[in-house]
Scaffold this motif. Sequence first.
Motif, mmCIF file in Angstrom:
data_model
loop_
_atom_site.group_PDB
_atom_site.id
_atom_site.type_symbol
_atom_site.label_atom_id
_atom_site.label_comp_id
_atom_site.label_asym_id
_atom_site.label_seq_id
_atom_site.Cartn_x
_atom_site.Cartn_y
_atom_site.Cartn_z
ATOM 1 N N THR A 1 22.548 -14.022 -13.287
ATOM 2 C CA THR A 1 21.313 -12.903 -14.061
ATOM 3 C C THR A 1 21.908 -12.120 -15.401
ATOM 4 O O THR A 1 20.555 -11.691 -15.781
ATOM 5 C CB THR A 1 20.273 -13.215 -12.953
ATOM 6 N N TYR A 2 22.731 -11.333 -14.432
ATOM 7 C CA TYR A 2 23.195 -10.244 -15.789
ATOM 8 C C TYR A 2 24.260 -10.835 -16.534
ATOM 9 O O TYR A 2 24.288 -9.632 -17.525
ATOM 10 C CB TYR A 2 24.286 -9.270 -14.920
ATOM 11 N N CYS A 3 24.660 -11.545 -16.691
ATOM 12 C CA CYS A 3 25.613 -12.270 -17.768
ATOM 13 C C CYS A 3 25.151 -12.570 -18.425
ATOM 14 O O CYS A 3 24.163 -13.508 -19.012
ATOM 15 C CB CYS A 3 26.765 -13.238 -16.841
ATOM 16 N N VAL A 4 25.648 -12.265 -20.010
ATOM 17 C CA VAL A 4 25.636 -13.020 -21.289
ATOM 18 C C VAL A 4 26.634 -13.337 -22.520
ATOM 19 O O VAL A 4 26.188 -14.998 -22.431
ATOM 20 C CB VAL A 4 25.847 -11.722 -22.042
ATOM 21 N N VAL A 5 27.715 -14.443 -20.970
ATOM 22 C CA VAL A 5 28.494 -15.348 -21.212
ATOM 23 C C VAL A 5 27.756 -17.059 -21.544
ATOM 24 O O VAL A 5 28.552 -17.488 -22.593
ATOM 25 C CB VAL A 5 29.890 -15.316 -20.550
ATOM 26 N N PRO A 6 27.139 -16.768 -20.854
ATOM 27 C CA PRO A 6 26.299 -18.924 -21.380
ATOM 28 C C PRO A 6 25.359 -18.580 -22.355
ATOM 29 O O PRO A 6 25.437 -19.427 -23.102
ATOM 30 C CB PRO A 6 25.682 -19.046 -19.681
ATOM 31 N N TYR A 7 25.276 -17.792 -23.148
ATOM 32 C CA TYR A 7 24.597 -17.480 -23.884
ATOM 33 C C TYR A 7 25.675 -17.921 -25.333
ATOM 34 O O TYR A 7 24.645 -17.541 -26.226
ATOM 35 C CB TYR A 7 23.636 -16.453 -24.138
ATOM 36 N N ASN B 1 21.880 -14.534 -8.972
ATOM 37 C CA ASN B 1 22.723 -15.926 -8.604
ATOM 38 C C ASN B 1 24.299 -16.924 -8.904
ATOM 39 O O ASN B 1 24.660 -17.535 -9.369
ATOM 40 C CB ASN B 1 22.183 -16.870 -10.061
ATOM 41 N N ARG B 2 24.430 -15.803 -7.556
ATOM 42 C CA ARG B 2 26.344 -16.425 -7.724
ATOM 43 C C ARG B 2 26.218 -17.551 -6.578
ATOM 44 O O ARG B 2 27.562 -17.992 -6.419
ATOM 45 C CB ARG B 2 26.912 -15.073 -7.237
ATOM 46 N N ARG B 3 25.082 -17.315 -5.993
ATOM 47 C CA ARG B 3 25.655 -19.098 -5.295
ATOM 48 C C ARG B 3 26.024 -18.579 -4.256
ATOM 49 O O ARG B 3 27.126 -20.390 -3.733
ATOM 50 C CB ARG B 3 25.609 -20.035 -5.777
ATOM 51 N N GLY C 1 33.046 -21.577 -22.164
ATOM 52 C CA GLY C 1 31.821 -22.031 -21.527
ATOM 53 C C GLY C 1 31.765 -20.815 -20.386
ATOM 54 O O GLY C 1 32.756 -20.875 -19.357
ATOM 55 N N CYS C 2 30.270 -21.493 -20.059
ATOM 56 C CA CYS C 2 30.126 -21.460 -18.829
ATOM 57 C C CYS C 2 28.998 -21.756 -18.157
ATOM 58 O O CYS C 2 27.599 -21.365 -19.665
ATOM 59 C CB CYS C 2 30.600 -19.913 -18.553
ATOM 60 N N ASP C 3 28.339 -22.229 -16.668
ATOM 61 C CA ASP C 3 27.358 -23.240 -16.824
ATOM 62 C C ASP C 3 26.577 -21.892 -15.845
ATOM 63 O O ASP C 3 25.630 -22.781 -15.318
ATOM 64 C CB ASP C 3 27.693 -24.145 -16.324
HETATM 65 FE FE1 SF4 Z 1 29.211 -17.468 -16.133
HETATM 66 FE FE2 SF4 Z 1 28.887 -15.560 -13.980
HETATM 67 FE FE3 SF4 Z 1 31.197 -15.317 -14.713
HETATM 68 FE FE4 SF4 Z 1 29.618 -14.790 -16.095
HETATM 69 S S1 SF4 Z 1 30.262 -13.923 -14.147
HETATM 70 S S2 SF4 Z 1 31.330 -15.818 -16.899
HETATM 71 S S3 SF4 Z 1 27.734 -16.422 -15.909
HETATM 72 S S4 SF4 Z 1 30.482 -16.868 -13.674
#
Ligand code: SF4
Length: 461
Positions: free
Chosen positions: A191-197, A301-303, A185-187
Amino acid sequence: MSEIFVPREEIENQLSLADGLCGGKEKNVCILTFGCQQNEADSEILSGICERMGYGETDDPKNADLILINTCAIREHAELKALSRTGQFKKLKEQNRELLIGICGCMAEQKERREAVIKSYPYVDFVFGTDKLYMLPTIIKNALNAKKRRVYISEKPHNEFGIIAEGLPLRRNSDFKAKVSIMYGCDNFCTYCVVPYVRGRERSRCSADVLSEVESLVKNGYKDIMLLGQNVNSYKGDISFPELLRRCGSMDGEYFLRFMTSHPKDASRELVEVIRDVPNVAKQFHLPVQSGNNRVLSAMNRRYTREKYLEKAMEIKALVPDVTMTTDIICGFPTETEAEFLETVDIIKQVEFDMIFTFLYSPRPGTPAANMEDQIPHEEKVRRFELLSSVQNDIADKLNDKYIGKTVRVLCETNENGKCSGRTTGNKIVNFDGNARVGQFANVEITAAAAYILRGKETNQ
Ligand code: SF4
Ligand code: SAM
């Protein structure tokens, strides 16, 4: 934290259901895997469970009694590839009514995609999400008995779901290279990435489970072991990630211990020191920058800022001699201007990466960036991609030249009549003449270099 673990009894129930599910008949599974290393690791678990059920493995769908399509949702291209393969199986199903076809992986987690798949591919027998791998015996039993199409997806909303299933069997693709998931998972919600969903919230395996898996791999002769997580720096087992890396790298024997991926916002100095100090930890750092411009980084949102990234990258280069640095870049993020893109070109020149993985931005439904105005036209993304590639090729060419005349340690991956190929601690590909055994280390003197390949001959030195 314990509620994230699938209860031991549930795993045992599934495994005893798996035993002999094929009833002694000779059957084969064909697993098609799309996407990242996490999916490859999941497919090895699927294969292990299938082995327990009595399925051999085949690469040829025509010889399969069960086809599992493990999908990726990271870019549209990956989704289209999986769908096009699924489309090819209609004929097979017409020829063999007993054939079972299942779709799993990240696409299965997206409601609209899942519903479209079910509607457009009526010969797909079942669909299951990334959290349901451990239930494969139940899924297959239901499909064999009921012949009714079913969907297995976590009932919890995506902002909550996430489990870990320990103790599942594995059938690995290689007997010297292995992937070990340390977290799922990922927290971060870039903003471009589907992984957390599609993969849910971050959850970590216990260090004891990871350590015993790595120990058993090392004892069994594995020489290239990759610890996997979307952001390994967020590993939250009972010890920190640098400590886990140190312990995994300190077992008896010679091997490369790699990891993937590290988020720049929390790559610590301690981590860099472990890479420098522990000989088995590979001298390689993949640090995805995505963009070299501060406004774009913030919109993503890369922080971290360009300045912080540069500071970190230079620290790694200064502390770990001859480290291989690689990165990911997204070309044509919505709203990215030419001047902003040129800052990405500039950061690549400043860091001098050994390799960059460049992706055309692909809008992912449900992610904030997909709804941003000023989407960049495809041709413009391609132009930026090509410019980046050509700048990078020159850098890689120059960096590899410095290996000529040096002797490097190479893990041999193939040997065809003395024409060998393998990888260094920095993950550089080396083609060489020699007698090296596949899965064993060799010393290779480098005699020539191109941008992404070194050439040489084996030496006794
Ligand atoms: Fe998580 Fe960002 Fe990597 Fe996507 S690109 S898996 S949201 S850290
Ligand atoms: N967790 C890793 C990280 O933060 O670097 C990345 C995992 S992702 C599977 C691998 C890469 O895919 C990302 O680094 C990014 O460059 C790329 N990627 C993710 N979403 C994308 C999208 N919508 N379009 C294009 N590339 C994308």
